[in-house]
Design an enzyme around this catalytic site. Structure first.
Site, PDB file in Angstrom:
ATOM      1  N   LYS A  13       0.833  -1.213   0.000  1.00 15.18           N
ATOM      2  CA  LYS A  13       0.000   0.000   0.000  1.00 15.18           C
ATOM      3  C   LYS A  13       0.863   1.256   0.000  1.00 15.18           C
ATOM      4  O   LYS A  13       0.652   2.165  -0.801  1.00 15.18           O
ATOM      5  CB  LYS A  13      -0.935   0.025   1.230  1.00 15.18           C
ATOM      6  CG  LYS A  13      -1.868  -1.158   1.331  1.00 15.18           C
ATOM      7  CD  LYS A  13      -2.764  -1.078   2.560  1.00 15.18           C
ATOM      8  CE  LYS A  13      -2.036  -1.101   3.879  1.00 15.18           C
ATOM      9  NZ  LYS A  13      -1.432  -2.402   4.227  1.00 15.18           N
ATOM     10  N   ARG A  88      -9.211   0.421   8.704  1.00  8.67           N
ATOM     11  CA  ARG A  88      -8.662  -0.905   8.963  1.00  8.67           C
ATOM     12  C   ARG A  88      -9.645  -1.806   9.686  1.00  8.67           C
ATOM     13  O   ARG A  88      -9.319  -2.949   9.975  1.00  8.67           O
ATOM     14  CB  ARG A  88      -7.411  -0.774   9.811  1.00  8.67           C
ATOM     15  CG  ARG A  88      -6.137  -1.111   9.016  1.00  8.67           C
ATOM     16  CD  ARG A  88      -4.976  -0.938   9.950  1.00  8.67           C
ATOM     17  NE  ARG A  88      -3.767  -1.573   9.541  1.00  8.67           N
ATOM     18  CZ  ARG A  88      -2.801  -0.978   8.832  1.00  8.67           C
ATOM     19  NH1 ARG A  88      -2.958   0.225   8.358  1.00  8.67           N
ATOM     20  NH2 ARG A  88      -1.693  -1.621   8.576  1.00  8.67           N
ATOM     21  N   ARG A 127      12.394  -6.175   4.778  1.00  9.26           N
ATOM     22  CA  ARG A 127      12.350  -4.812   5.322  1.00  9.26           C
ATOM     23  C   ARG A 127      12.895  -4.789   6.765  1.00  9.26           C
ATOM     24  O   ARG A 127      13.535  -3.819   7.160  1.00  9.26           O
ATOM     25  CB  ARG A 127      10.922  -4.256   5.280  1.00  9.26           C
ATOM     26  CG  ARG A 127      10.868  -2.793   5.686  1.00  9.26           C
ATOM     27  CD  ARG A 127       9.548  -2.138   5.365  1.00  9.26           C
ATOM     28  NE  ARG A 127       8.472  -2.643   6.185  1.00  9.26           N
ATOM     29  CZ  ARG A 127       7.209  -2.278   6.056  1.00  9.26           C
ATOM     30  NH1 ARG A 127       6.864  -1.422   5.114  1.00  9.26           N
ATOM     31  NH2 ARG A 127       6.284  -2.755   6.840  1.00  9.26           N
ATOM     32  N   ARG A 133      12.351  -2.328  11.592  1.00 11.72           N
ATOM     33  CA  ARG A 133      11.061  -2.032  12.234  1.00 11.72           C
ATOM     34  C   ARG A 133      10.669  -3.166  13.167  1.00 11.72           C
ATOM     35  O   ARG A 133      10.617  -4.331  12.752  1.00 11.72           O
ATOM     36  CB  ARG A 133       9.990  -1.828  11.161  1.00 11.72           C
ATOM     37  CG  ARG A 133       9.649  -0.371  10.937  1.00 11.72           C
ATOM     38  CD  ARG A 133       8.717  -0.182   9.782  1.00 11.72           C
ATOM     39  NE  ARG A 133       7.372  -0.711   9.989  1.00 11.72           N
ATOM     40  CZ  ARG A 133       6.380  -0.507   9.162  1.00 11.72           C
ATOM     41  NH1 ARG A 133       6.557   0.216   8.067  1.00 11.72           N
ATOM     42  NH2 ARG A 133       5.191  -1.029   9.393  1.00 11.72           N
ATOM     43  N   ARG A 144      -0.015  -9.549  12.797  1.00 10.93           N
ATOM     44  CA  ARG A 144      -0.629  -8.500  11.969  1.00 10.93           C
ATOM     45  C   ARG A 144      -1.508  -9.131  10.884  1.00 10.93           C
ATOM     46  O   ARG A 144      -2.561  -8.603  10.542  1.00 10.93           O
ATOM     47  CB  ARG A 144       0.463  -7.629  11.331  1.00 10.93           C
ATOM     48  CG  ARG A 144       1.157  -6.733  12.365  1.00 10.93           C
ATOM     49  CD  ARG A 144       2.454  -6.182  11.846  1.00 10.93           C
ATOM     50  NE  ARG A 144       2.278  -5.247  10.745  1.00 10.93           N
ATOM     51  CZ  ARG A 144       3.269  -4.838   9.957  1.00 10.93           C
ATOM     52  NH1 ARG A 144       4.497  -5.267  10.153  1.00 10.93           N
ATOM     53  NH2 ARG A 144       3.041  -3.985   8.988  1.00 10.93           N
TER      54      ARG A 144
HETATM   55  P1  B4P Z   1       4.683  -1.448   2.104  1.00 14.02           P
HETATM   56  O1  B4P Z   1       4.277  -0.724   0.903  1.00 14.02           O
HETATM   57  O2  B4P Z   1       5.452  -0.671   3.124  1.00 14.02           O
HETATM   58  O3  B4P Z   1       3.510  -2.162   2.925  1.00 14.02           O
HETATM   59  P2  B4P Z   1       2.191  -1.506   3.519  1.00 14.02           P
HETATM   60  O4  B4P Z   1       1.133  -2.466   3.157  1.00 14.02           O
HETATM   61  O5  B4P Z   1       2.010  -0.102   3.129  1.00 14.02           O
HETATM   62  O6  B4P Z   1       2.501  -1.279   5.067  1.00 14.02           O
HETATM   63  P3  B4P Z   1       2.107  -1.931   6.420  1.00 14.02           P
HETATM   64  O7  B4P Z   1       0.711  -2.455   6.432  1.00 14.02           O
HETATM   65  O8  B4P Z   1       3.260  -2.843   6.692  1.00 14.02           O
HETATM   66  O9  B4P Z   1       2.224  -0.829   7.519  1.00 14.02           O
HETATM   67  P4  B4P Z   1       1.359   0.396   8.042  1.00 14.02           P
HETATM   68  O10 B4P Z   1       2.346   1.474   8.066  1.00 14.02           O
HETATM   69  O11 B4P Z   1       0.107   0.637   7.285  1.00 14.02           O
HETATM   70  O12 B4P Z   1       5.503  -2.708   1.584  1.00 14.02           O
HETATM   71  C1  B4P Z   1       6.115  -3.618   2.461  1.00 14.02           C
HETATM   72  C2  B4P Z   1       7.434  -4.096   1.905  1.00 14.02           C
HETATM   73  O13 B4P Z   1       7.256  -4.786   0.670  1.00 14.02           O
HETATM   74  C3  B4P Z   1       8.406  -2.952   1.597  1.00 14.02           C
HETATM   75  O14 B4P Z   1       9.679  -3.313   2.057  1.00 14.02           O
HETATM   76  C4  B4P Z   1       8.381  -2.828   0.081  1.00 14.02           C
HETATM   77  O15 B4P Z   1       9.631  -2.406  -0.445  1.00 14.02           O
HETATM   78  C5  B4P Z   1       8.065  -4.246  -0.365  1.00 14.02           C
HETATM   79  N1  B4P Z   1       7.290  -4.293  -1.606  1.00 14.02           N
HETATM   80  C6  B4P Z   1       6.226  -3.524  -1.928  1.00 14.02           C
HETATM   81  N2  B4P Z   1       5.751  -3.864  -3.147  1.00 14.02           N
HETATM   82  C7  B4P Z   1       6.522  -4.910  -3.590  1.00 14.02           C
HETATM   83  C8  B4P Z   1       6.519  -5.721  -4.782  1.00 14.02           C
HETATM   84  N3  B4P Z   1       5.641  -5.530  -5.793  1.00 14.02           N
HETATM   85  N4  B4P Z   1       7.444  -6.702  -4.894  1.00 14.02           N
HETATM   86  C9  B4P Z   1       8.358  -6.916  -3.897  1.00 14.02           C
HETATM   87  N5  B4P Z   1       8.400  -6.181  -2.754  1.00 14.02           N
HETATM   88  C10 B4P Z   1       7.496  -5.186  -2.606  1.00 14.02           C
HETATM   89  O16 B4P Z   1       0.910  -0.028   9.538  1.00 14.02           O
HETATM   90  C11 B4P Z   1       1.800  -0.265  10.613  1.00 14.02           C
HETATM   91  C12 B4P Z   1       1.038  -0.367  11.963  1.00 14.02           C
HETATM   92  O17 B4P Z   1       0.428   0.921  12.298  1.00 14.02           O
HETATM   93  C13 B4P Z   1      -0.142  -1.336  12.036  1.00 14.02           C
HETATM   94  O18 B4P Z   1       0.244  -2.669  12.306  1.00 14.02           O
HETATM   95  C14 B4P Z   1      -1.001  -0.710  13.187  1.00 14.02           C
HETATM   96  O19 B4P Z   1      -0.491  -1.051  14.457  1.00 14.02           O
HETATM   97  C15 B4P Z   1      -0.831   0.771  12.984  1.00 14.02           C
HETATM   98  N6  B4P Z   1      -1.924   1.368  12.179  1.00 14.02           N
HETATM   99  C16 B4P Z   1      -1.777   1.939  10.938  1.00 14.02           C
HETATM  100  N7  B4P Z   1      -2.988   2.374  10.494  1.00 14.02           N
HETATM  101  C17 B4P Z   1      -3.900   2.063  11.464  1.00 14.02           C
HETATM  102  C18 B4P Z   1      -5.314   2.241  11.581  1.00 14.02           C
HETATM  103  N8  B4P Z   1      -6.049   2.794  10.611  1.00 14.02           N
HETATM  104  N9  B4P Z   1      -5.931   1.796  12.693  1.00 14.02           N
HETATM  105  C19 B4P Z   1      -5.246   1.226  13.687  1.00 14.02           C
HETATM  106  N10 B4P Z   1      -3.912   1.014  13.648  1.00 14.02           N
HETATM  107  C20 B4P Z   1      -3.238   1.431  12.550  1.00 14.02           C
END
Ligand code: B4P
Length: 196
Positions: A13, A88, A127, A133, A144
């Site tokens: 995302k 979420r 990562r 992290r 998660r």
């Molecule tokens: P990201 O792009 O970082 O993954 P994400 O889905 O955005 O992030 P995530 O869900 O982990 O964390 P968030 O900050 O929302 O990609 C992950 C990895 O994959 C990276 O290293 C990237 O380089 C790699 N990658 C991406 N695309 C790729 C591809 N096509 N091929 C290969 N590799 C690839 O949330 C963190 C925490 O914050 C949650 O657990 C929760 O505690 C809290 N939180 C956030 N929002 C909340 C909400 N609305 N309510 C309650 N808690 C919340």
């Protein structure tokens, strides 16, 4: 353009939102990034959030609503936004709908990024090595993913019922996934008469 990106942790995302926000010239609003900034600043909100984040649990809806309400009240969101990581759970989805309704707006497209769990565990292990992290440690990632299945997956049905959901396969290269999302959003937004 008001778009919500949905998907499991590590589905990409944040990666995709950063690219799409440039393409569409709308702000990328990541609740994960907002929370990590609050943690780093050691604000009252950040200190509370850190306890949940480190365990892979969701931060309380009440804290999240305050955060998102404040962010969506800023003037750069007038012509749209890309929400990454919010809503979420169903409560957050309903709060967001109410908040936008008060502003005479709605979510136009919700994009669900689909990737299988083992690929996610691998991505986040990479990562964890690079960025250190705490919530990317394998057992926290598995928690998660459980939280995602239980609480976030129902949000997909919420947007299906609203008629705004598009599903996108999110494995493959970052560029391939990006092209798929742009295509899906064009089709979905077209149904609103806003393609292009
Ligand atoms: P990201 O792009 O970082 O993954 P994400 O889905 O955005 O992030 P995530 O869900 O982990 O964390 P968030 O900050 O929302 O990609 C992950 C990895 O994959 C990276 O290293 C990237 O380089 C790699 N990658 C991406 N695309 C790729 C591809 N096509 N091929 C290969 N590799 C690839 O949330 C963190 C925490 O914050 C949650 O657990 C929760 O505690 C809290 N939180 C956030 N929002 C909340 C909400 N609305 N309510 C309650 N808690 C919340």
């Amino acid at each position: 353009m008001r778009v919500v990106l949905l998907g499991a942790p590590g589905s990409g995302k944040g990666t995709q939102a950063a690219l799409l926000s440039e393409t569409w010239s709308v702000p990328h609003i990541s609740t994960g990034d907002l929370l990590r900034a609050a943690v780093q600043a050691e604000s009252a909100l950040g200190l509370k959030a850190k306890v949940s984040m480190d365990k892979g649990e969701l931060v309380s809806d009440e804290l999240m609503l305050g955060l998102i309400e404040e962010r969506l009240g800023q003037s750069d969101t007038t012509h749209g936004f890309l929400l990454d990581g919010y809503p979420r759970n169903l409560g957050q989805a309903e709060s967001l709908a109410d908040l936008l309704q008060r502003l005479s707006k709605s979510v136009e497209v919700a994009v669900q990024l689909d990737v299988d769990n083992e690929e996610i565990v691998q991505r986040l292990a990479n990562r964890a090595d690079q960025e250190g992290r705490v919530d990317d440690a394998e057992e926290v990632v598995r928690n998660r993913l459980r939280v995602y299945e239980e609480q976030t997956a129902p949000v997909v049905d919420f947007y299906v019922e609203q008629g705004v959901l598009s599903r996108v396969l999110a494995s493959g290269s970052i560029e391939e996934v990006n092209q798929r999302i742009q295509h899906a959003v064009k089709i979905q937004a077209g149904e609103f008469g806003q393609a292009g």
